[in-house]
Design a protein around this motif. Sequence first.
Motif, PDB file in Angstrom:
ATOM      1  N   ALA A 190      24.727  37.260  57.892  1.00  0.00           N
ATOM      2  CA  ALA A 190      26.124  37.396  58.325  1.00  0.00           C
ATOM      3  C   ALA A 190      26.661  38.791  58.010  1.00  0.00           C
ATOM      4  O   ALA A 190      27.365  39.398  58.827  1.00  0.00           O
ATOM      5  N   LYS A 191      26.320  39.300  56.837  1.00  0.00           N
ATOM      6  CA  LYS A 191      26.783  40.634  56.454  1.00  0.00           C
ATOM      7  C   LYS A 191      26.080  41.723  57.255  1.00  0.00           C
ATOM      8  O   LYS A 191      26.711  42.668  57.741  1.00  0.00           O
ATOM      9  N   LYS A 192      24.762  41.592  57.405  1.00  0.00           N
ATOM     10  CA  LYS A 192      23.985  42.614  58.113  1.00  0.00           C
ATOM     11  C   LYS A 192      24.441  42.765  59.551  1.00  0.00           C
ATOM     12  O   LYS A 192      24.527  43.887  60.075  1.00  0.00           O
ATOM     13  N   TYR A 193      24.753  41.633  60.207  1.00  0.00           N
ATOM     14  CA  TYR A 193      25.122  41.685  61.616  1.00  0.00           C
ATOM     15  C   TYR A 193      26.637  41.592  61.831  1.00  0.00           C
ATOM     16  O   TYR A 193      27.099  41.252  62.906  1.00  0.00           O
ATOM     17  N   ARG A 194      27.377  41.894  60.768  1.00  0.00           N
ATOM     18  CA  ARG A 194      28.827  42.074  60.839  1.00  0.00           C
ATOM     19  C   ARG A 194      29.544  40.869  61.446  1.00  0.00           C
ATOM     20  O   ARG A 194      30.327  40.999  62.397  1.00  0.00           O
ATOM     21  N   VAL A 195      29.249  39.735  60.897  1.00  0.00           N
ATOM     22  CA  VAL A 195      29.926  38.511  61.321  1.00  0.00           C
ATOM     23  C   VAL A 195      31.225  38.416  60.530  1.00  0.00           C
ATOM     24  O   VAL A 195      31.218  38.204  59.320  1.00  0.00           O
ATOM     25  N   GLU A 196      32.338  38.573  61.232  1.00  0.00           N
ATOM     26  CA  GLU A 196      33.645  38.582  60.569  1.00  0.00           C
ATOM     27  C   GLU A 196      34.523  37.407  60.966  1.00  0.00           C
ATOM     28  O   GLU A 196      35.609  37.226  60.423  1.00  0.00           O
ATOM     29  N   GLY A 197      34.100  36.623  61.919  1.00  0.00           N
ATOM     30  CA  GLY A 197      34.848  35.448  62.351  1.00  0.00           C
ATOM     31  C   GLY A 197      33.901  34.464  63.001  1.00  0.00           C
ATOM     32  O   GLY A 197      32.732  34.775  63.249  1.00  0.00           O
TER      33      GLY A 197
END
Length: 215
Positions: free
Chosen positions: A104-111
């Motif tokens: 989630a962090k690596k692929y910039r999951v923000e929502g």
Amino acid sequence: SPFALVEVGEKMKENIFLTFKLWFILFLFSCNNLGNSEILTLNDSTIERAIRENDILMVKFYAPWCSHCKAMSESYIQASEMAGSQNKPFVFAEVDATKSPYAAKKYRVEGFPTIKLFKRGRILDYDQERSPQNFLNFLEIHTRPIMILDNIEEYKKIAEREKLAVFLFAPENSKEMDLMIEATEYMAERFSRYLVHNPALLSELGLASNGDNST
């Protein structure tokens, strides 16, 4: 009596076994050639391998408590089934972001949900309506080959047929060509893209190439 007992010899047994084995192999082969409609379940440990092994991979990052994720779940399943029934080379997957913080962090999951297309090393965000057909349209657009423009007559036909188009001028199989394709990937949803490798065509169009043969 309409029934009779027949003693099966060893040779006949062998033939029956080989025939059964052949039919079983053919059955497995036909099943494996059906479109793959399975949705892969990925996590921090498996997502990188899935990206490497699948040229066209759509991934849904979700949270179990997210109402929007639940609402789109059926559409995502239907899109996968439609792609499978049409033998499309699209692979669908999902990641529970609450259990896969690294991905989630690596692929910039923000929502949630966040949907991304992993395409041969490139990553595209999906931000359209979450319907089965829209998912497939998005995948079709971003996986269709870029046409190569070879002569002025083809250019004129394109100019008459299309209001807007993107022309990429670069030597064939060059680093510049790859960079241009990647840089204009986001345009694929709005414009058709064409590659021009022929320097003579640049002159006919009134364009001049620069020192590295890319414009």
